[in-house]
Write a protein that holds these residues in place. Structure first.
Motif, PDB file in Angstrom:
ATOM      1  N   ASP A   9      55.733  46.710   6.026  1.00 22.22           N
ATOM      2  CA  ASP A   9      56.322  45.894   7.092  1.00 22.22           C
ATOM      3  C   ASP A   9      57.749  46.302   7.428  1.00 22.22           C
ATOM      4  OD1 ASP A   9      53.993  44.466   7.331  1.00 22.22           O
ATOM      5  OD2 ASP A   9      54.663  42.819   6.049  1.00 22.22           O
ATOM      6  N   GLU A  10      58.522  46.680   6.410  1.00 22.05           N
ATOM      7  CA  GLU A  10      59.916  47.052   6.634  1.00 22.05           C
ATOM      8  C   GLU A  10      60.010  48.334   7.481  1.00 22.05           C
ATOM      9  OE1 GLU A  10      64.008  47.630   4.035  1.00 22.05           O
ATOM     10  OE2 GLU A  10      62.064  47.764   3.026  1.00 22.05           O
ATOM     11  N   VAL A  11      59.174  49.318   7.179  1.00 20.46           N
ATOM     12  CA  VAL A  11      59.173  50.563   7.945  1.00 20.46           C
ATOM     13  C   VAL A  11      58.705  50.302   9.372  1.00 20.46           C
ATOM     14  CG1 VAL A  11      58.090  52.838   8.154  1.00 20.46           C
ATOM     15  CG2 VAL A  11      58.885  52.025   5.914  1.00 20.46           C
ATOM     16  N   PHE A  12      57.666  49.505   9.519  1.00 24.85           N
ATOM     17  CA  PHE A  12      57.155  49.202  10.856  1.00 24.85           C
ATOM     18  C   PHE A  12      58.219  48.475  11.685  1.00 24.85           C
ATOM     19  CE2 PHE A  12      54.755  46.779  14.023  1.00 24.85           C
ATOM     20  CZ  PHE A  12      54.056  47.823  14.617  1.00 24.85           C
ATOM     21  N   GLU A  13      58.935  47.545  11.060  1.00 21.78           N
ATOM     22  CA  GLU A  13      60.003  46.822  11.766  1.00 21.78           C
ATOM     23  C   GLU A  13      61.086  47.795  12.234  1.00 21.78           C
ATOM     24  OE1 GLU A  13      63.413  43.652  10.566  1.00 21.78           O
ATOM     25  OE2 GLU A  13      61.372  43.173   9.932  1.00 21.78           O
ATOM     26  N   ARG A  14      61.411  48.777  11.403  1.00 22.99           N
ATOM     27  CA  ARG A  14      62.428  49.774  11.778  1.00 22.99           C
ATOM     28  C   ARG A  14      61.951  50.613  12.965  1.00 22.99           C
ATOM     29  NH1 ARG A  14      67.001  52.031   9.348  1.00 22.99           N
ATOM     30  NH2 ARG A  14      67.909  53.341  10.963  1.00 22.99           N
ATOM     31  N   ILE A  15      60.692  50.979  12.960  1.00 22.05           N
ATOM     32  CA  ILE A  15      60.136  51.741  14.091  1.00 22.05           C
ATOM     33  C   ILE A  15      60.227  50.908  15.363  1.00 22.05           C
ATOM     34  CG2 ILE A  15      58.012  52.723  15.066  1.00 22.05           C
ATOM     35  CD1 ILE A  15      57.263  53.560  12.196  1.00 22.05           C
ATOM     36  N   GLN A  16      59.905  49.629  15.264  1.00 26.59           N
ATOM     37  CA  GLN A  16      59.994  48.748  16.425  1.00 26.59           C
ATOM     38  C   GLN A  16      61.425  48.643  16.931  1.00 26.59           C
ATOM     39  OE1 GLN A  16      58.005  45.238  14.756  1.00 26.59           O
ATOM     40  NE2 GLN A  16      56.503  45.438  16.399  1.00 26.59           N
ATOM     41  N   LEU A  31      58.186  57.997  16.774  1.00 23.60           N
ATOM     42  CA  LEU A  31      58.356  59.049  15.776  1.00 23.60           C
ATOM     43  C   LEU A  31      58.435  60.434  16.416  1.00 23.60           C
ATOM     44  CD1 LEU A  31      55.955  57.655  13.040  1.00 23.60           C
ATOM     45  CD2 LEU A  31      58.459  57.636  13.036  1.00 23.60           C
ATOM     46  N   ARG A  32      57.653  60.670  17.482  1.00 22.07           N
ATOM     47  CA  ARG A  32      57.722  61.965  18.170  1.00 22.07           C
ATOM     48  C   ARG A  32      59.126  62.184  18.727  1.00 22.07           C
ATOM     49  NH1 ARG A  32      53.186  64.576  18.412  1.00 22.07           N
ATOM     50  NH2 ARG A  32      53.893  66.031  19.994  1.00 22.07           N
ATOM     51  N   LYS A  33      59.715  61.133  19.306  1.00 21.96           N
ATOM     52  CA  LYS A  33      61.066  61.243  19.856  1.00 21.96           C
ATOM     53  C   LYS A  33      62.078  61.477  18.737  1.00 21.96           C
ATOM     54  CE  LYS A  33      62.257  58.310  23.031  1.00 21.96           C
ATOM     55  NZ  LYS A  33      62.688  57.054  23.659  1.00 21.96           N
ATOM     56  N   LYS A  34      61.940  60.724  17.653  1.00 21.85           N
ATOM     57  CA  LYS A  34      62.877  60.832  16.530  1.00 21.85           C
ATOM     58  C   LYS A  34      62.900  62.239  15.951  1.00 21.85           C
ATOM     59  CE  LYS A  34      64.164  58.605  12.212  1.00 21.85           C
ATOM     60  NZ  LYS A  34      65.508  58.256  12.621  1.00 21.85           N
ATOM     61  N   TYR A  35      61.739  62.890  15.898  1.00 24.68           N
ATOM     62  CA  TYR A  35      61.653  64.221  15.309  1.00 24.68           C
ATOM     63  C   TYR A  35      61.712  65.341  16.341  1.00 24.68           C
ATOM     64  CZ  TYR A  35      60.819  61.793  11.003  1.00 24.68           C
ATOM     65  OH  TYR A  35      60.958  60.970   9.919  1.00 24.68           O
ATOM     66  N   GLY A  36      62.081  65.008  17.589  1.00 29.22           N
ATOM     67  CA  GLY A  36      62.268  66.027  18.614  1.00 29.22           C
ATOM     68  C   GLY A  36      60.994  66.711  19.057  1.00 29.22           C
ATOM     69  N   LEU A  37      59.876  66.027  18.948  1.00 31.49           N
ATOM     70  CA  LEU A  37      58.597  66.592  19.381  1.00 31.49           C
ATOM     71  C   LEU A  37      58.336  66.227  20.828  1.00 31.49           C
ATOM     72  CD1 LEU A  37      56.578  65.644  16.191  1.00 31.49           C
ATOM     73  CD2 LEU A  37      57.393  67.915  16.810  1.00 31.49           C
ATOM     74  N   PRO A  38      57.524  67.009  21.541  1.00 35.73           N
ATOM     75  CA  PRO A  38      57.194  66.652  22.925  1.00 35.73           C
ATOM     76  C   PRO A  38      56.475  65.301  22.971  1.00 35.73           C
ATOM     77  CG  PRO A  38      56.038  68.669  22.243  1.00 35.73           C
ATOM     78  CD  PRO A  38      56.881  68.225  21.098  1.00 35.73           C
TER      79      PRO A  38
END
Length: 138
Positions: A9-16, A31-38
């Motif tokens: 839940d903590e990780v999911f909340e951070r993604i949100q 996650l794609r944006k965070k890691y510079g992926l298309p």
């Protein structure tokens, strides 16, 4: 081929928290944006339900299949009059919707969001050949 991961839940909340409203429609997009992926993955087709039946969850249309309101293989339509587009999906025996490009979704809304890129109630937009919205079949 896609993979399934589970986060607490903590990780999911951070993604949100890191999601940009109306842009990042899924945790995967964040996650794609965070890691510079298309924005779009190279392989657009998720794994099919037949690939690992022991791990597949039933789709949201399963109660309608079990009640006889829908049939596996039946096609449903979404007429986007303003865009002059029609989208077609097939009801799968797993209760999922499969779009024409082969992508499968557990809910009508997830299928609609994948087309528009923004939140939309797919139960209201997908209709049977007779013009009955899926929402009315529930």
């Amino acid at each position: 081929m896609g993979h399934h991961i589970y986060v607490d839940d903590e990780v999911f909340e951070r993604i949100q928290q890191e999601a940009e409203p109306f842009v990042d429609t899924t945790p995967n997009a964040v996650l794609r944006k965070k890691y510079g992926l298309p924005a779009e993955p190279r392989q657009a087709n998720p794994p099919s339900a037949e690939a690992s039946p022991s791990r597949v969850r039933k789709g949201a249309l399963m109660p309608l299949l079990e009640a006889g309101a829908l049939e596996a293989g039946q096609r449903v339509h979404w007429h986007r009059r303003n865009q002059r587009q029609e989208h077609v999906a097939t009801v799968m025996d797993s209760g999922e919707l499969r779009l024409e490009d082969g992508r499968r979704y557990r809910t009508p809304s997830a299928a609609a969001v994948s087309i528009t890129g923004y939140q939309i109630n797919g139960w209201n937009v997908w209709e049977t050949d007779e013009g009955v919205p899926l929402a009315d079949l529930r």
